[in-house]
Design a protein around this motif. Structure first.
Motif, PDB file in Angstrom:
ATOM      1  N   GLY A 154       0.805  -1.220   0.000  1.00 41.58           N
ATOM      2  CA  GLY A 154       0.000   0.000   0.000  1.00 41.58           C
ATOM      3  C   GLY A 154       0.838   1.270   0.000  1.00 41.58           C
ATOM      4  N   GLY A 155       2.166   1.118  -0.065  1.00 38.03           N
ATOM      5  CA  GLY A 155       3.042   2.309  -0.064  1.00 38.03           C
ATOM      6  C   GLY A 155       3.721   2.474   1.287  1.00 38.03           C
ATOM      7  N   MET A 156       4.865   3.118   1.235  1.00 42.29           N
ATOM      8  CA  MET A 156       5.663   3.285   2.454  1.00 42.29           C
ATOM      9  C   MET A 156       4.951   4.146   3.507  1.00 42.29           C
ATOM     10  N   PHE A 157       4.188   5.139   3.044  1.00 42.51           N
ATOM     11  CA  PHE A 157       3.532   6.013   4.013  1.00 42.51           C
ATOM     12  C   PHE A 157       2.538   5.229   4.874  1.00 42.51           C
ATOM     13  N   GLY A 158       1.746   4.398   4.226  1.00 41.67           N
ATOM     14  CA  GLY A 158       0.763   3.628   4.994  1.00 41.67           C
ATOM     15  C   GLY A 158       1.423   2.555   5.823  1.00 41.67           C
ATOM     16  N   GLU A 159       2.382   1.857   5.218  1.00 38.94           N
ATOM     17  CA  GLU A 159       2.996   0.713   5.896  1.00 38.94           C
ATOM     18  C   GLU A 159       3.882   1.150   7.059  1.00 38.94           C
ATOM     19  N   LYS A 160       4.638   2.218   6.875  1.00 38.16           N
ATOM     20  CA  LYS A 160       5.626   2.547   7.900  1.00 38.16           C
ATOM     21  C   LYS A 160       5.348   3.893   8.569  1.00 38.16           C
ATOM     22  N   LEU A 161       4.985   4.893   7.755  1.00 32.13           N
ATOM     23  CA  LEU A 161       4.980   6.259   8.277  1.00 32.13           C
ATOM     24  C   LEU A 161       3.629   6.696   8.829  1.00 32.13           C
ATOM     25  N   ASP A 195      11.441   5.236  -0.873  1.00 30.55           N
ATOM     26  CA  ASP A 195      12.168   4.969   0.380  1.00 30.55           C
ATOM     27  C   ASP A 195      12.621   6.269   1.053  1.00 30.55           C
ATOM     28  N   ASN A 196      12.099   7.413   0.585  1.00 25.12           N
ATOM     29  CA  ASN A 196      12.431   8.687   1.242  1.00 25.12           C
ATOM     30  C   ASN A 196      11.337   9.707   0.933  1.00 25.12           C
ATOM     31  N   TYR A 197      11.108  10.614   1.870  1.00 19.72           N
ATOM     32  CA  TYR A 197      10.091  11.672   1.684  1.00 19.72           C
ATOM     33  C   TYR A 197      10.487  12.885   2.521  1.00 19.72           C
ATOM     34  N   HIS A 198      10.137  14.060   1.988  1.00 17.50           N
ATOM     35  CA  HIS A 198       9.965  15.234   2.840  1.00 17.50           C
ATOM     36  C   HIS A 198       8.495  15.595   2.688  1.00 17.50           C
ATOM     37  N   ALA A 199       7.749  15.557   3.757  1.00 21.88           N
ATOM     38  CA  ALA A 199       6.305  15.844   3.659  1.00 21.88           C
ATOM     39  C   ALA A 199       5.949  16.949   4.644  1.00 21.88           C
ATOM     40  N   VAL A 200       5.076  17.843   4.213  1.00 28.19           N
ATOM     41  CA  VAL A 200       4.607  18.939   5.068  1.00 28.19           C
ATOM     42  C   VAL A 200       3.083  18.916   5.089  1.00 28.19           C
ATOM     43  N   TYR A 201       2.542  18.975   6.301  1.00 29.92           N
ATOM     44  CA  TYR A 201       1.091  19.023   6.493  1.00 29.92           C
ATOM     45  C   TYR A 201       0.718  20.375   7.074  1.00 29.92           C
ATOM     46  N   LEU A 319      -9.142   6.659  10.165  1.00 32.74           N
ATOM     47  CA  LEU A 319      -9.373   6.841   8.728  1.00 32.74           C
ATOM     48  C   LEU A 319      -8.840   8.199   8.271  1.00 32.74           C
ATOM     49  N   GLU A 320      -8.932   9.222   9.127  1.00 30.56           N
ATOM     50  CA  GLU A 320      -8.371  10.538   8.780  1.00 30.56           C
ATOM     51  C   GLU A 320      -6.865  10.430   8.580  1.00 30.56           C
ATOM     52  N   THR A 321      -6.209   9.651   9.433  1.00 31.42           N
ATOM     53  CA  THR A 321      -4.773   9.432   9.254  1.00 31.42           C
ATOM     54  C   THR A 321      -4.504   8.745   7.919  1.00 31.42           C
ATOM     55  N   MET A 322      -5.351   7.766   7.582  1.00 26.90           N
ATOM     56  CA  MET A 322      -5.179   7.079   6.289  1.00 26.90           C
ATOM     57  C   MET A 322      -5.375   8.039   5.117  1.00 26.90           C
ATOM     58  N   ARG A 323      -6.325   8.971   5.267  1.00 24.22           N
ATOM     59  CA  ARG A 323      -6.562   9.960   4.216  1.00 24.22           C
ATOM     60  C   ARG A 323      -5.279  10.779   3.964  1.00 24.22           C
ATOM     61  N   LEU A 324      -4.597  11.135   5.045  1.00 24.04           N
ATOM     62  CA  LEU A 324      -3.366  11.928   4.919  1.00 24.04           C
ATOM     63  C   LEU A 324      -2.224  11.107   4.325  1.00 24.04           C
TER      64      LEU A 324
END
Ligand SMILES: NC(=O)c1ccc[n+]([C@@H]2O[C@H](COP(=O)([O-])OP(=O)(O)OC[C@H]3O[C@@H](n4cnc5c(N)ncnc54)[C@H](O)[C@@H]3O)[C@@H](O)[C@H]2O)c1
Length: 340
Positions: A154-161, A195-201, A319-324
């Motif tokens: 499902g992608g690194m964000f969902g699986e790990k982050l 395997d890497n991200y810079h993300a801003v919310y 679910l809100e976390t999953m949306r992000l």
């Protein structure tokens, strides 16, 4: 998980389910529990009240939906599903049935982070305006793992982050408005996900959270001051730090140096000042309770289901976390700011 809950009051028996026969044998032989490869043996048994869905990610939605349909209370590991549409389907199904569904965000039970939440709730940080998470780890899933492929992980964000998105949401306490994420080319060539991200919310109340994640072979770096802790790092990472900055104070957490610091801001005649007011540490033996308190979470879930209480955090919040999570992937892929 089985070891953590098997002696809880009210737990008479545990049935383990896996599709791999060798795993079924291992669960039976090593843990002495009933074990099966037949979902019906679990779902059709009226004595089974609570199902923990701990299979690999692509199996979360189908197993959770089947367990809810069979009238069970469910704990489902993060991520809820490998697509947002499936995650929404799962949460809607639980709500339609009025069923118990809690998602495995156990960092909300971990002492390191509940400490931060308590300080925020006491007003010691003022309004949280900025959080920063720096996470550096080695490659932790080998070639061919289901985690490294989009359709199975499902992608690194969902699986790990997803943990590290869920926490700022919990601390800031305001909806996220939009997300921007960028990725560099992968370091680990056999990862089919980033395997890497810079993300801003950006949150509706104006707060901003930043998450920097990168995998590289930090463990083999001889100058690493933590090189004696290779065993600790080998699965979890190398550096995991948070800064949580409010209008009245700030906190810094450092998992691998077992450290948590809190400052208070004050006014002085010439400029603003900060004072270190708390510094805490813990022992290696206490790591799991501070870092990933899965045992505490799972015991609490058993207790809640037996007492007829709702989940500690509603599934809709998860679910809100999953949306992000999916918004961050979309932004990383498109290069666009994504409104939530
Ligand atoms: N909350 C956390 O911090 C945390 C930590 C570790 C793992 N996890 C989550 O736990 C899950 C499992 O992780 P893992 O490391 O144990 O993975 P794993 O690959 O070691 O084990 C997954 C097991 O699921 C089984 N399985 C797959 N499909 C199945 C199905 N349809 N029915 C029954 N069994 C099935 C596989 O045979 C395998 O034995 C993942 O979703 C992971 O994201 C969460």
């Amino acid at each position: 998980m089985i070891k953590a809950i098997r002696d809880e009051p009210g737990v008479d028996e545990i049935v383990a389910l896996d599709i791999r026969p060798e795993r079924v044998r291992q669960l039976r032989d090593e843990l002495g529990v009933m074990a099966t490869d037949s979902p019906a043996a679990v779902l059709d048994d009226p004595e089974v009240k609570l199902v923990f869905v701990t299979a690999s990610n692509a199996a979360h939605a189908p197993l959770t939906l089947a367990a809810l349909e069979a009238g069970k209370a469910v704990m489902c590991e993060k991520p809820i599903a490998t697509t947002l549409a499936d995650a929404e389907r799962v949460v809607r199904a639980a709500e339609a049935k009025g069923a118990f569904l809690q998602i495995g965000f156990e960092l909300r039970y971990s002492k390191l982070y509940t400490q931060v939440k308590n300080w925020i709730d006491q007003g010691l940080l003022g309004d949280v305006v900025n959080t920063q998470c720096n996470y550096i780890c080695e490659e932790f899933h080998k070639k061919g793992s289901w985690r490294n492929r989009l359709e199975t992980g499902g992608g690194m964000f969902g699986e790990k982050l997803s943990h590290y998105v869920d926490q700022p949401r919990w601390w800031v306490g305001s909806p996220v408005k939009d997300v921007f994420a960028v990725c560099a080319p992968n370091v680990v060539p056999y990862y089919e996900v980033h395997d890497n991200y810079h993300a801003v919310y950006r949150f509706a109340n104006g707060a901003v959270s930043e998450l920097t994640f990168v995998m590289y072979m930090a463990q083999t770096y001889q100058g690493d001051p933590l090189k004696d802790f290779v065993a600790t790092q080998s699965r979890d990472g190398h550096e995991l730090r948070y800064r949580i900055i409010g209008t009245r104070g700030a906190v810094e957490t450092d998992v691998f140096n077992r450290r948590i610091l809190r400052w208070e801001f004050g006014d002085a005649p010439e400029r603003m000042i900060s004072t270190l007011v708390e510094e805490a540490t813990w022992t290696r033996e206490e790591d799991s309770r501070h870092f990933h308190n899965e045992d505490g979470q799972n015991r609490d879930i058993v207790r809640r289901v037996l007492a007829g209480e709702p989940p500690a955090t509603p599934a809709r919040d998860a679910l809100e976390t999953m949306r992000l999570v999916f918004a961050a992937e979309q932004s990383a892929d498109s290069g666009e700011l994504v409104s939530v």
